[in-house]
Design an enzyme around this catalytic site. Structure first.
Site, PDB file in Angstrom:
ATOM      1  N   THR A 105       0.866  -1.185   0.000  1.00 56.64           N
ATOM      2  CA  THR A 105       0.000   0.000   0.000  1.00 56.64           C
ATOM      3  C   THR A 105       0.896   1.225   0.000  1.00 56.64           C
ATOM      4  O   THR A 105       1.595   1.495   0.982  1.00 56.64           O
ATOM      5  CB  THR A 105      -0.925   0.006   1.228  1.00 56.64           C
ATOM      6  OG1 THR A 105      -1.799  -1.129   1.168  1.00 56.64           O
ATOM      7  CG2 THR A 105      -1.768   1.271   1.262  1.00 56.64           C
ATOM      8  N   LYS A 180      -7.758   1.932  -3.064  1.00 55.04           N
ATOM      9  CA  LYS A 180      -7.430   1.605  -1.668  1.00 55.04           C
ATOM     10  C   LYS A 180      -7.439   2.852  -0.799  1.00 55.04           C
ATOM     11  O   LYS A 180      -7.996   2.864   0.304  1.00 55.04           O
ATOM     12  CB  LYS A 180      -6.057   0.928  -1.612  1.00 55.04           C
ATOM     13  CG  LYS A 180      -5.487   0.668  -0.204  1.00 55.04           C
ATOM     14  CD  LYS A 180      -6.177  -0.478   0.496  1.00 55.04           C
ATOM     15  CE  LYS A 180      -5.636  -0.706   1.901  1.00 55.04           C
ATOM     16  NZ  LYS A 180      -4.347  -1.403   1.925  1.00 55.04           N
ATOM     17  N   LYS A 255      -1.040   5.287   8.614  1.00 56.57           N
ATOM     18  CA  LYS A 255      -0.274   5.293   7.362  1.00 56.57           C
ATOM     19  C   LYS A 255      -1.194   5.507   6.158  1.00 56.57           C
ATOM     20  O   LYS A 255      -0.915   6.339   5.289  1.00 56.57           O
ATOM     21  CB  LYS A 255       0.482   3.977   7.199  1.00 56.57           C
ATOM     22  CG  LYS A 255       1.141   3.810   5.837  1.00 56.57           C
ATOM     23  CD  LYS A 255       1.533   2.374   5.544  1.00 56.57           C
ATOM     24  CE  LYS A 255       1.924   2.200   4.083  1.00 56.57           C
ATOM     25  NZ  LYS A 255       2.250   0.810   3.741  1.00 56.57           N
TER      26      LYS A 255
END
Length: 307
Positions: A105, A180, A255
């Site tokens: 990611t 995402k 994050k």
């Protein structure tokens, strides 16, 4: 490259809490996998699940049909592709036309840069970040959000389906990361809202079950409420019932929200809740919530609320 991704050797680089179980599921499905991770504990855990290990990333990549990376950041991915400090880059080690499949990611811009340098080096590139956490990685029920050319998506889909229950083609290079980051911004904001509502309900004399029974069947219904409920009781399998053991850790939510913030800033979107959620989860992670499930944000809200 012939489209042998579904049968050729997969070099799996990054065997942490997510990557290790994913690699193990590929092996259980009959795939040839060679792993590498610089962290000894990750190596030993992967070995215990039957993952053969290479002595280096370059050794793992040599002869592989697919190079699957599951790394902590975009800089790690770019450094691995290019090489750093005298270490050969994976792009230069891999056979021509290798499929580079990044499940990390990372920033959307970094994913697009990784794809560009892979293509320039004569390879193919797919970004496929995941949703579903460690439980999903272990159970093989992850969701993959995929950015790829259509032919490349068709090539990697059979591999991804061995590790997940849903594989969604979101668009061209970087689109997987875009999906995402948007999804997790929704998740972070909604978990804060659900948690604030439960704390407010406590102050107003509502039981957790009463509020859940109403909101779960009304316009407040959402995943943060009905699957990952931040209070114990209404959803027995939620992390709140095991003292907020993740699940999806607060550090990871922090994050992902920073990635969302980067995307908001780079695109000029006039967002207010996304940046505020990023600030809230940064503070949560820094003050003891990094290793707790992100739904543990409710404890922080409760602690800061007037008595």
């Amino acid at each position: 490259m012939s489209d042998n991704a579904a049968s050729g050797t997969i070099a799996f680089l990054g065997l942490g809490h997510m990557g290790g179980p994913m690699a193990a599921n590929l092996i259980k499905a009959g795939h040839s996998v060679v792993g590498f991770d610089p962290v000894p504990a990750a190596v030993e855990a992967a070995k215990a699940h039957g993952v053969p290990m290479a002595a280096s990333a370059a050794e793992a990549v040599t002869g592989a049909a697919v190079v699957l990376t599951m790394l902590p950041s975009g800089q790690h991915v770019l450094d691995a592709y290019r090489g750093v400090d005298g270490t050969p880059g994976l792009l230069s080690v891999a056979a021509p036309d290798t499929m580079f499949l990044d499940c990390s990611t990372i920033n959307v811009d970094e994913a697009r840069e990784a794809a560009a340098i892979a293509l320039d080096a004569g390879h193919r590139s797919v970004d496929a970040p995941v949703s579903g956490g460690v439980v999903g990685a272990e159970a093989g029920t992850l969701t993959f959000m995929v950015g790829a050319l259509p032919a490349d998506f068709d090539t990697v889909k059979p591999v991804l389906e061995l590790m997940g229950k849903r594989v969604v083609h979101c668009g061209d290079h970087g689109a997987g990361q875009a999906a995402k980051v948007c999804n997790n911004m929704i998740l972070g904001v909604s978990m804060i809202a659900v948690s604030e509502a439960f704390v407010l309900g406590e102050k107003l004399g509502l039981t957790h079950q009463a509020l859940f029974d109403v909101a779960a069947n009304a316009s407040g219904q959402c995943w943060a409420l009905t699957t990952n409920c931040p209070v114990p009781g209404p959803v027995p399998n939620s992390p709140a019932n095991r003292d907020y053991q993740p699940g999806f850790a607060g550090a990871l939510m922090a994050k992902d929200l920073r990635l969302a913030l980067n995307a908001l800033e780079s695109t000029g979107v006039a967002a207010r809740l996304g940046p505020l959620a990023s600030e809230i989860y940064d503070e949560f992670a820094a003050s003891g919530g990094a290793g707790r499930d992100f739904s543990g944000i409710i404890t922080d809200i409760r602690d800061k609320s007037a008595t």
